[in-house]
Write a protein that holds these residues in place. Structure first.
Motif, PDB file in Angstrom:
ATOM      1  N   UNK A  47     -10.264   7.247  -9.709  1.00 56.83           N
ATOM      2  CA  UNK A  47     -11.707   7.062  -9.884  1.00 56.83           C
ATOM      3  C   UNK A  47     -12.108   5.625  -9.587  1.00 56.83           C
ATOM      4  N   UNK A  48     -11.328   4.665 -10.101  1.00 55.36           N
ATOM      5  CA  UNK A  48     -11.620   3.258  -9.819  1.00 55.36           C
ATOM      6  C   UNK A  48     -11.562   2.991  -8.320  1.00 55.36           C
ATOM      7  N   UNK A  49     -10.602   3.612  -7.632  1.00 51.83           N
ATOM      8  CA  UNK A  49     -10.487   3.408  -6.193  1.00 51.83           C
ATOM      9  C   UNK A  49     -11.674   4.020  -5.454  1.00 51.83           C
ATOM     10  N   UNK A  50     -12.106   5.205  -5.878  1.00 52.77           N
ATOM     11  CA  UNK A  50     -13.258   5.842  -5.238  1.00 52.77           C
ATOM     12  C   UNK A  50     -14.515   4.992  -5.402  1.00 52.77           C
ATOM     13  N   UNK A  51     -14.699   4.441  -6.610  1.00 51.99           N
ATOM     14  CA  UNK A  51     -15.868   3.586  -6.829  1.00 51.99           C
ATOM     15  C   UNK A  51     -15.751   2.300  -6.017  1.00 51.99           C
ATOM     16  N   UNK A  52     -14.529   1.809  -5.843  1.00 49.54           N
ATOM     17  CA  UNK A  52     -14.322   0.616  -5.011  1.00 49.54           C
ATOM     18  C   UNK A  52     -14.690   0.895  -3.557  1.00 49.54           C
ATOM     19  N   UNK A  53     -14.363   2.103  -3.058  1.00 44.57           N
ATOM     20  CA  UNK A  53     -14.746   2.468  -1.692  1.00 44.57           C
ATOM     21  C   UNK A  53     -16.258   2.342  -1.517  1.00 44.57           C
ATOM     22  N   UNK A  54     -17.002   2.879  -2.495  1.00 42.27           N
ATOM     23  CA  UNK A  54     -18.462   2.795  -2.440  1.00 42.27           C
ATOM     24  C   UNK A  54     -18.922   1.341  -2.426  1.00 42.27           C
ATOM     25  N   UNK A  55     -18.273   0.522  -3.257  1.00 43.66           N
ATOM     26  CA  UNK A  55     -18.670  -0.877  -3.379  1.00 43.66           C
ATOM     27  C   UNK A  55     -18.368  -1.645  -2.097  1.00 43.66           C
ATOM     28  N   UNK A  70      -7.390  -2.596   1.382  1.00 45.37           N
ATOM     29  CA  UNK A  70      -8.456  -1.903   2.121  1.00 45.37           C
ATOM     30  C   UNK A  70      -9.482  -2.907   2.645  1.00 45.37           C
ATOM     31  N   UNK A  71      -9.803  -3.911   1.830  1.00 43.88           N
ATOM     32  CA  UNK A  71     -10.718  -4.952   2.299  1.00 43.88           C
ATOM     33  C   UNK A  71     -10.100  -5.704   3.480  1.00 43.88           C
ATOM     34  N   UNK A  72      -8.809  -6.023   3.384  1.00 41.87           N
ATOM     35  CA  UNK A  72      -8.124  -6.735   4.468  1.00 41.87           C
ATOM     36  C   UNK A  72      -8.212  -5.976   5.779  1.00 41.87           C
ATOM     37  N   UNK A  73      -8.122  -4.650   5.706  1.00 40.19           N
ATOM     38  CA  UNK A  73      -8.187  -3.832   6.917  1.00 40.19           C
ATOM     39  C   UNK A  73      -9.551  -3.909   7.594  1.00 40.19           C
ATOM     40  N   UNK A  74     -10.559  -4.316   6.847  1.00 39.46           N
ATOM     41  CA  UNK A  74     -11.914  -4.435   7.402  1.00 39.46           C
ATOM     42  C   UNK A  74     -12.226  -5.855   7.881  1.00 39.46           C
ATOM     43  N   UNK A  75     -11.219  -6.732   7.868  1.00 32.87           N
ATOM     44  CA  UNK A  75     -11.415  -8.135   8.238  1.00 32.87           C
ATOM     45  C   UNK A  75     -10.464  -8.532   9.375  1.00 32.87           C
ATOM     46  N   UNK A  76     -10.650  -7.977  10.574  1.00 33.84           N
ATOM     47  CA  UNK A  76      -9.724  -8.301  11.671  1.00 33.84           C
ATOM     48  C   UNK A  76      -9.706  -9.770  12.044  1.00 33.84           C
ATOM     49  N   UNK A  77     -10.813 -10.477  11.795  1.00 34.74           N
ATOM     50  CA  UNK A  77     -10.873 -11.906  12.102  1.00 34.74           C
ATOM     51  C   UNK A  77     -11.057 -12.747  10.847  1.00 34.74           C
ATOM     52  N   UNK A  78     -10.925 -12.124   9.687  1.00 31.65           N
ATOM     53  CA  UNK A  78     -11.103 -12.832   8.421  1.00 31.65           C
ATOM     54  C   UNK A  78      -9.878 -12.697   7.548  1.00 31.65           C
ATOM     55  N   UNK A  79     -10.060 -12.883   6.247  1.00 26.30           N
ATOM     56  CA  UNK A  79      -8.938 -12.808   5.315  1.00 26.30           C
ATOM     57  C   UNK A  79      -9.451 -12.499   3.919  1.00 26.30           C
ATOM     58  N   UNK A  80      -8.532 -12.053   3.056  1.00 28.59           N
ATOM     59  CA  UNK A  80      -8.871 -11.773   1.665  1.00 28.59           C
ATOM     60  C   UNK A  80      -7.770 -12.321   0.772  1.00 28.59           C
ATOM     61  N   UNK A  90       4.120  -9.306   6.265  1.00 28.44           N
ATOM     62  CA  UNK A  90       4.455  -8.885   7.618  1.00 28.44           C
ATOM     63  C   UNK A  90       3.532  -7.771   8.099  1.00 28.44           C
ATOM     64  N   UNK A  91       3.073  -6.925   7.171  1.00 28.21           N
ATOM     65  CA  UNK A  91       2.176  -5.825   7.518  1.00 28.21           C
ATOM     66  C   UNK A  91       0.711  -6.175   7.274  1.00 28.21           C
ATOM     67  N   UNK A  92       0.460  -7.147   6.393  1.00 32.05           N
ATOM     68  CA  UNK A  92      -0.911  -7.536   6.039  1.00 32.05           C
ATOM     69  C   UNK A  92      -1.040  -9.056   6.154  1.00 32.05           C
ATOM     70  N   UNK A  93      -1.059  -9.579   7.376  1.00 32.57           N
ATOM     71  CA  UNK A  93      -1.038 -11.037   7.548  1.00 32.57           C
ATOM     72  C   UNK A  93      -2.297 -11.746   7.058  1.00 32.57           C
ATOM     73  N   UNK A  94      -3.393 -11.013   6.925  1.00 40.77           N
ATOM     74  CA  UNK A  94      -4.640 -11.635   6.449  1.00 40.77           C
ATOM     75  C   UNK A  94      -4.895 -11.377   4.965  1.00 40.77           C
ATOM     76  N   UNK A  95      -3.847 -10.947   4.242  1.00 38.93           N
ATOM     77  CA  UNK A  95      -3.945 -10.661   2.805  1.00 38.93           C
ATOM     78  C   UNK A  95      -2.986 -11.563   2.037  1.00 38.93           C
ATOM     79  N   UNK A  96      -3.534 -12.266   1.028  1.00 37.58           N
ATOM     80  CA  UNK A  96      -2.703 -13.089   0.149  1.00 37.58           C
ATOM     81  C   UNK A  96      -2.991 -12.695  -1.281  1.00 37.58           C
ATOM     82  N   UNK A  97      -1.948 -12.676  -2.132  1.00 39.82           N
ATOM     83  CA  UNK A  97      -2.065 -12.223  -3.507  1.00 39.82           C
ATOM     84  C   UNK A  97      -1.480 -13.276  -4.426  1.00 39.82           C
ATOM     85  N   UNK A  98      -2.272 -13.698  -5.429  1.00 41.13           N
ATOM     86  CA  UNK A  98      -1.805 -14.741  -6.333  1.00 41.13           C
ATOM     87  C   UNK A  98      -2.118 -14.381  -7.782  1.00 41.13           C
TER      88      UNK A  98
END
Length: 262
Positions: A16-24, A49-59, A79-87
């Motif tokens: 449910x949280x993921x579905x609401x995130x899709x809407x957001x 999912x946000x990273x996949x929508x940012x081909x020239x950006x980053x999250x 290696x699979x998500x070069x524009x995604x960083x997690x801290x």
């Protein structure tokens, strides 16, 4: 307080949280080159999912739970998500200064009581003209579940096992949020409460949601009694709130915030 999150269990019971995130995410209207900060990124699936929508950006995804971040890093490797960083980090003490175009957060802000401090950190983190889009639990969220929890923790045998008094989720309304946004230097665009219907097919699904998200209460119990508490809570809820379609429905209220930095 650091809560004992189980990332794998949460991953299985947060549809449910993921579905609401899709809407957001759709409401952000990303152009693809933004730098986005995701606050309370959890086990990372929404951030990816946000990273996949940012081909020239980053999250950049930030979460207070070390276990959540470790799980997210393993599941979404660079290696699979070069524009995604997690801290690992605390949204109450954001260390950023003018780095982001968008600050996003889903199902996280209600874990923090001091929203004004979070908004001040967001204002510093944003570039001029930057936007925020946040959805979290709002006033009245899951009220029937809250009522049963409050009832149970003062009854035997639970009251003697509960290390209280209980903390409260920060379920706020639009008025107080608008004021705190303004004080932080952000201009509210839209602050509203939105009703949602969370549905479960089986009591086990309801138990999975309670087990993985109601940690402000569950962490007050010894670990060995938590399953029994969750099972009784689910049983009482199903008995008191039957539905014609045979599914289990929980009325949720989401607080949605859209604002800009001038």
């Amino acid at each position: 307080m650091a809560h004992a999150w189980n990332p794998e269990d949460y991953h299985r019971h947060s549809s449910a949280q993921q579905a609401w995130a899709h809407e957001l995410i759709r409401k952000i209207n990303l152009t693809g080159d933004e730098r986005v900060l995701d606050l309370g990124c959890g086990e990372g699936k929404v951030t990816a999912e946000i990273a996949a929508r940012l081909p020239s950006g980053s999250v950049l995804g930030l979460d207070f739970s070390r276990d959540m971040i470790a799980f997210a890093r393993e599941r979404f490797p660079p290696e699979q998500y070069p524009n995604l960083r997690l801290i690992e980090g605390d949204m109450l003490d954001l260390p950023f200064d003018g780095e982001f175009d968008v600050v996003f957060s889903n199902a996280a802000l209600h874990w923090v009581a001091d929203h004004g401090r979070v908004f001040s950190g967001i204002a510093r983190a944003l570039r001029p003209g930057g936007r925020i889009l946040i959805q979290a639990g709002g006033r009245g969220n899951a009220a029937p579940v809250m009522a049963i929890v409050d009832e149970m923790i003062v009854e035997e045998p639970w009251k003697d096992l509960f290390d209280g008094p209980p903390s409260r989720y920060a379920f706020y309304g639009p008025g107080e949020e608008r004021e705190q946004l303004t004080e932080a230097g952000l201009t509210p665009v839209r602050v509203e409460l939105i009703g949602k219907d969370m549905t479960f097919d089986l009591p086990d699904d309801l138990m999975g949601w309670v087990r993985t998200t109601w940690l402000l209460y569950l962490d007050r119990f010894p670990e060995e009694v938590r399953p029994a508490f969750v099972a009784e809570l689910a049983s009482r809820y199903v008995e008191r709130h039957p539905s014609p379609d045979g599914r289990i429905h929980v009325p949720m209220v989401r607080l949605e915030i859209e604002a800009v930095k001038g």
